[in-house]
Design an enzyme around this catalytic site. Structure first.
Site, PDB file in Angstrom:
ATOM      1  N   GLY A 157       0.781  -1.230   0.000  1.00 32.48           N
ATOM      2  CA  GLY A 157       0.000   0.000   0.000  1.00 32.48           C
ATOM      3  C   GLY A 157       0.812   1.278   0.000  1.00 32.48           C
ATOM      4  N   LYS A 164       8.421   8.935  -7.964  1.00 36.28           N
ATOM      5  CA  LYS A 164       8.761   7.514  -7.922  1.00 36.28           C
ATOM      6  C   LYS A 164      10.100   7.383  -8.628  1.00 36.28           C
ATOM      7  CE  LYS A 164       7.292   3.019  -7.513  1.00 36.28           C
ATOM      8  NZ  LYS A 164       6.696   2.356  -6.352  1.00 36.28           N
ATOM      9  N   ASP A 171       1.672   3.229 -10.716  1.00 37.08           N
ATOM     10  CA  ASP A 171       1.980   3.972  -9.495  1.00 37.08           C
ATOM     11  C   ASP A 171       2.356   5.411  -9.823  1.00 37.08           C
ATOM     12  OD1 ASP A 171       1.560   1.591  -8.206  1.00 37.08           O
ATOM     13  OD2 ASP A 171       3.677   1.215  -7.738  1.00 37.08           O
ATOM     14  N   GLU A 188       8.092   7.968  -3.245  1.00 33.56           N
ATOM     15  CA  GLU A 188       7.700   6.573  -3.004  1.00 33.56           C
ATOM     16  C   GLU A 188       8.822   5.634  -3.432  1.00 33.56           C
ATOM     17  OE1 GLU A 188       4.639   3.105  -4.517  1.00 33.56           O
ATOM     18  OE2 GLU A 188       4.136   5.201  -4.949  1.00 33.56           O
ATOM     19  N   GLY A 204       9.349  -1.378  -3.853  1.00 33.47           N
ATOM     20  CA  GLY A 204       9.408  -2.578  -3.020  1.00 33.47           C
ATOM     21  C   GLY A 204       9.584  -2.259  -1.552  1.00 33.47           C
TER      22      GLY A 204
END
Length: 237
Positions: free
Chosen positions: A22, A45, A64, A125, A128
């Site tokens: 999440g 990201k 994402d 973000e 993994g």
């Protein structure tokens, strides 16, 4: 030579106890919460592995990254909010190897610095889990340490999460980083003693619990409510 200080944008690094727990939901919810405080909020990201066909038949995108862009209030070049985009959905070091690329930390930090000059708040973000390999010698923890941002930990609540959460906490602190807060993401509705597990982690992590989200596989991340983390220092190295 000492690295120059980071630009004076407020920033956080979102990591998780595993993949699929999440992190993107958390990053989107944090961006939406920050929009009430800052005019220019941007998601980043640095490394995204796994792309999907674009609806218009154009260049493939990572879902994402698209979610972070939709939650951001500033439009920035793709080279800044997603400097490394890899086709295959697997560990970044393997996806990069397949693509004939090598992931290095310095260009990712440079992209963050440039991005932070255009934003008031940046949510980064990770890919993994915290120690996910980026190459044969580098991990996501090396990137987090290079950025020096406060970390928000997303705990996927399922069997084994206590060990994963505490190991990740230790890895974060061993790199001199601040664990600014954590989020509970309930992944297994059949898991027994969920609240007891949360209570244990609340005591052990001893940082603000920013959100406790129930099992909602199809929820719009924009509707999830979370408490804002403490403000990071503006002179982070």
């Amino acid at each position: 030579m000492t690295a120059p200080p980071m630009p004076a944008a407020h920033g956080w690094f979102v990591t998780g106890t595993d993949t699929g727990v999440g992190k993107t939901r958390a990053s989107v919810a944090l961006l939406r919460a920050l929009r009430a405080r800052y005019a220019r909020c941007v998601g980043m990201k640095p490394v995204a592995a796994g792309t999907e066909p674009a609806p218009d038949g154009g260049e493939r995108e990572n879902e994402d990254v698209l979610a972070l862009r939709a939650a951001s209030t500033a439009c920035v070049p793709a080279a800044l909010d997603n400097p490394v985009r890899l086709h295959d959905a697997m560990s970044p070091h393997l996806a990069a190897r397949r693509a004939g690329r090598t992931i290095e930390i310095e260009p990712l930090v440079a992209a963050y610095r440039a991005l932070a000059l255009q934003a008031d708040a940046v949510v980064v973000e990770g890919a993994g889990g915290f120690l996910v390999p980026l190459s044969d010698t580098l991990t996501g923890a090396d990137l987090a340490a290079a950025l020096g941002l406060p970390v928000i930990l997303v705990v996927g609540l399922r069997l084994g999460c206590l060990n994963h959460a505490l190991l990740t906490r230790d890895a974060i602190r061993q790199r001199g980083l601040t664990l600014a807060g954590w989020i509970v993401s309930r992944l297994d509705p059949a898991m027994p003693e969920q609240d007891a597990n949360v209570d244990y982690l609340r005591r052990q992590l001893d940082v603000p619990l920013l959100a406790d989200w129930p099992w909602q596989p199809d929820v719009d991340p924009g509707t999830l409510v979370m408490q804002l983390p403490p403000e990071p220092a503006l002179d982070a190295a």
